[in-house]
Design a protein around this motif. Structure first.
Motif, PDB file in Angstrom:
ATOM      1  N   ALA A   1      -0.255  11.069 -30.671  1.00  0.00           N
ATOM      2  CA  ALA A   1       0.095  10.720 -32.045  1.00  0.00           C
ATOM      3  C   ALA A   1      -0.928  11.308 -32.996  1.00  0.00           C
ATOM      4  O   ALA A   1      -2.105  11.461 -32.654  1.00  0.00           O
ATOM      5  N   SER A   2      -0.442  11.618 -34.192  1.00  0.00           N
ATOM      6  CA  SER A   2      -1.304  12.142 -35.238  1.00  0.00           C
ATOM      7  C   SER A   2      -1.053  11.333 -36.499  1.00  0.00           C
ATOM      8  O   SER A   2       0.078  11.199 -36.937  1.00  0.00           O
ATOM      9  N   ALA A   3      -2.129  10.775 -37.063  1.00  0.00           N
ATOM     10  CA  ALA A   3      -2.007   9.962 -38.267  1.00  0.00           C
ATOM     11  C   ALA A   3      -2.210  10.830 -39.505  1.00  0.00           C
ATOM     12  O   ALA A   3      -2.612  11.992 -39.407  1.00  0.00           O
ATOM     13  N   SER A   4      -1.968  10.237 -40.654  1.00  0.00           N
ATOM     14  CA  SER A   4      -2.024  10.986 -41.905  1.00  0.00           C
ATOM     15  C   SER A   4      -3.413  11.544 -42.179  1.00  0.00           C
ATOM     16  O   SER A   4      -3.561  12.536 -42.863  1.00  0.00           O
ATOM     17  N   GLY A   5      -4.432  10.915 -41.628  1.00  0.00           N
ATOM     18  CA  GLY A   5      -5.787  11.407 -41.823  1.00  0.00           C
ATOM     19  C   GLY A   5      -6.199  12.419 -40.785  1.00  0.00           C
ATOM     20  O   GLY A   5      -7.380  12.734 -40.660  1.00  0.00           O
ATOM     21  N   ASP A   6      -5.216  12.953 -40.044  1.00  0.00           N
ATOM     22  CA  ASP A   6      -5.447  13.947 -39.000  1.00  0.00           C
ATOM     23  C   ASP A   6      -6.178  13.383 -37.783  1.00  0.00           C
ATOM     24  O   ASP A   6      -6.644  14.152 -36.942  1.00  0.00           O
ATOM     25  N   SER A   7      -6.290  12.078 -37.680  1.00  0.00           N
ATOM     26  CA  SER A   7      -6.808  11.515 -36.442  1.00  0.00           C
ATOM     27  C   SER A   7      -5.729  11.628 -35.385  1.00  0.00           C
ATOM     28  O   SER A   7      -4.536  11.606 -35.688  1.00  0.00           O
ATOM     29  N   THR A   8      -6.146  11.760 -34.137  1.00  0.00           N
ATOM     30  CA  THR A   8      -5.197  11.911 -33.046  1.00  0.00           C
ATOM     31  C   THR A   8      -5.492  10.902 -31.948  1.00  0.00           C
ATOM     32  O   THR A   8      -6.615  10.413 -31.810  1.00  0.00           O
TER      33      THR A   8
ATOM     34  N   TYR B   1       5.092   5.053 -38.549  1.00  0.00           N
ATOM     35  CA  TYR B   1       4.796   3.916 -37.676  1.00  0.00           C
ATOM     36  C   TYR B   1       4.597   2.647 -38.492  1.00  0.00           C
ATOM     37  O   TYR B   1       3.823   2.622 -39.450  1.00  0.00           O
ATOM     38  N   ASP B   2       5.319   1.594 -38.112  1.00  0.00           N
ATOM     39  CA  ASP B   2       5.186   0.277 -38.733  1.00  0.00           C
ATOM     40  C   ASP B   2       4.109  -0.479 -37.982  1.00  0.00           C
ATOM     41  O   ASP B   2       4.350  -0.975 -36.873  1.00  0.00           O
ATOM     42  N   VAL B   3       2.936  -0.586 -38.587  1.00  0.00           N
ATOM     43  CA  VAL B   3       1.804  -1.212 -37.904  1.00  0.00           C
ATOM     44  C   VAL B   3       2.067  -2.688 -37.622  1.00  0.00           C
ATOM     45  O   VAL B   3       1.700  -3.211 -36.567  1.00  0.00           O
ATOM     46  N   VAL B   4       2.741  -3.348 -38.541  1.00  0.00           N
ATOM     47  CA  VAL B   4       3.000  -4.782 -38.385  1.00  0.00           C
ATOM     48  C   VAL B   4       4.000  -5.026 -37.260  1.00  0.00           C
ATOM     49  O   VAL B   4       3.783  -5.861 -36.380  1.00  0.00           O
ATOM     50  N   GLY B   5       5.104  -4.268 -37.291  1.00  0.00           N
ATOM     51  CA  GLY B   5       6.143  -4.468 -36.296  1.00  0.00           C
ATOM     52  C   GLY B   5       5.920  -3.715 -35.000  1.00  0.00           C
ATOM     53  O   GLY B   5       6.556  -4.010 -33.988  1.00  0.00           O
ATOM     54  N   GLY B   6       5.019  -2.734 -35.034  1.00  0.00           N
ATOM     55  CA  GLY B   6       4.767  -1.952 -33.832  1.00  0.00           C
ATOM     56  C   GLY B   6       5.919  -1.046 -33.468  1.00  0.00           C
ATOM     57  O   GLY B   6       6.148  -0.766 -32.287  1.00  0.00           O
ATOM     58  N   THR B   7       6.651  -0.597 -34.453  1.00  0.00           N
ATOM     59  CA  THR B   7       7.805   0.260 -34.182  1.00  0.00           C
ATOM     60  C   THR B   7       7.728   1.529 -35.017  1.00  0.00           C
ATOM     61  O   THR B   7       7.024   1.602 -36.017  1.00  0.00           O
ATOM     62  N   TRP B   8       8.477   2.538 -34.577  1.00  0.00           N
ATOM     63  CA  TRP B   8       8.578   3.808 -35.278  1.00  0.00           C
ATOM     64  C   TRP B   8       9.891   3.839 -36.051  1.00  0.00           C
ATOM     65  O   TRP B   8      10.928   3.448 -35.546  1.00  0.00           O
ATOM     66  N   GLY B   9       9.840   4.366 -37.273  1.00  0.00           N
ATOM     67  CA  GLY B   9      11.010   4.315 -38.141  1.00  0.00           C
ATOM     68  C   GLY B   9      12.058   5.375 -37.865  1.00  0.00           C
ATOM     69  O   GLY B   9      13.248   5.149 -38.053  1.00  0.00           O
ATOM     70  N   TYR B  10      11.615   6.543 -37.413  1.00  0.00           N
ATOM     71  CA  TYR B  10      12.532   7.665 -37.227  1.00  0.00           C
ATOM     72  C   TYR B  10      12.300   8.316 -35.869  1.00  0.00           C
ATOM     73  O   TYR B  10      11.159   8.464 -35.440  1.00  0.00           O
ATOM     74  N   TRP B  11      13.412   8.707 -35.253  1.00  0.00           N
ATOM     75  CA  TRP B  11      13.354   9.334 -33.934  1.00  0.00           C
ATOM     76  C   TRP B  11      14.211  10.595 -33.915  1.00  0.00           C
ATOM     77  O   TRP B  11      15.248  10.670 -34.562  1.00  0.00           O
TER      78      TRP B  11
END
Length: 119
Positions: free
Chosen positions: A50-57, A99-109
């Protein structure tokens, strides 16, 4: 709404390499995260990288040192470079976004791309 289209899967021998691509319909830099998942027959889907908006992986332990996730914001495309492939890497690989941090789910697949590694 974000549409994701994966490509680049195929059949490769063990030890080989493949690069998967995930083309997004929207601006990927506006997404909080993009991740590659995989699901092998009879197994649960797992997050590979996974890659976050801050370029962390972040990588699953099973692929650390072998797989690399990268983004091309100009092309709205995310890549998964896979090296030293093993038969156990065989799976349907999916791209997911937002990624929905609260729900632990991904919005789009995306619809997935098959990777098969022969021994």
């Amino acid at each position: 709404q974000v549409q994701l289209v994966e490509s680049g899967g195929g059949l490769v021998q063990a030890g080989g390499s493949l690069t998967l691509s995930c083309a997004a319909s929207g601006r990927i830099f506006s997404l909080n995260a993009i991740g590659w998942h995989r699901q092998a027959p009879g197994k649960q889907r797992e997050l590979v990288a996974a890659s976050a908006s801050g370029d962390s992986t972040n990588y699953a332990d099973s692929v650390k040192g072998r797989f690399t996730i990268s983004k091309d914001n100009a092309k709205d495309t995310v890549y998964l470079q896979m090296n030293s492939l093993k038969p156990e890497d065989t799976a349907l690989y999916y791209c997911a976004a937002e990624y929905d941090v609260v729900g632990g789910t991904w919005g789009y697949w995306g619809q997935g791309t098959q990777v098969t590694v022969s021994s």
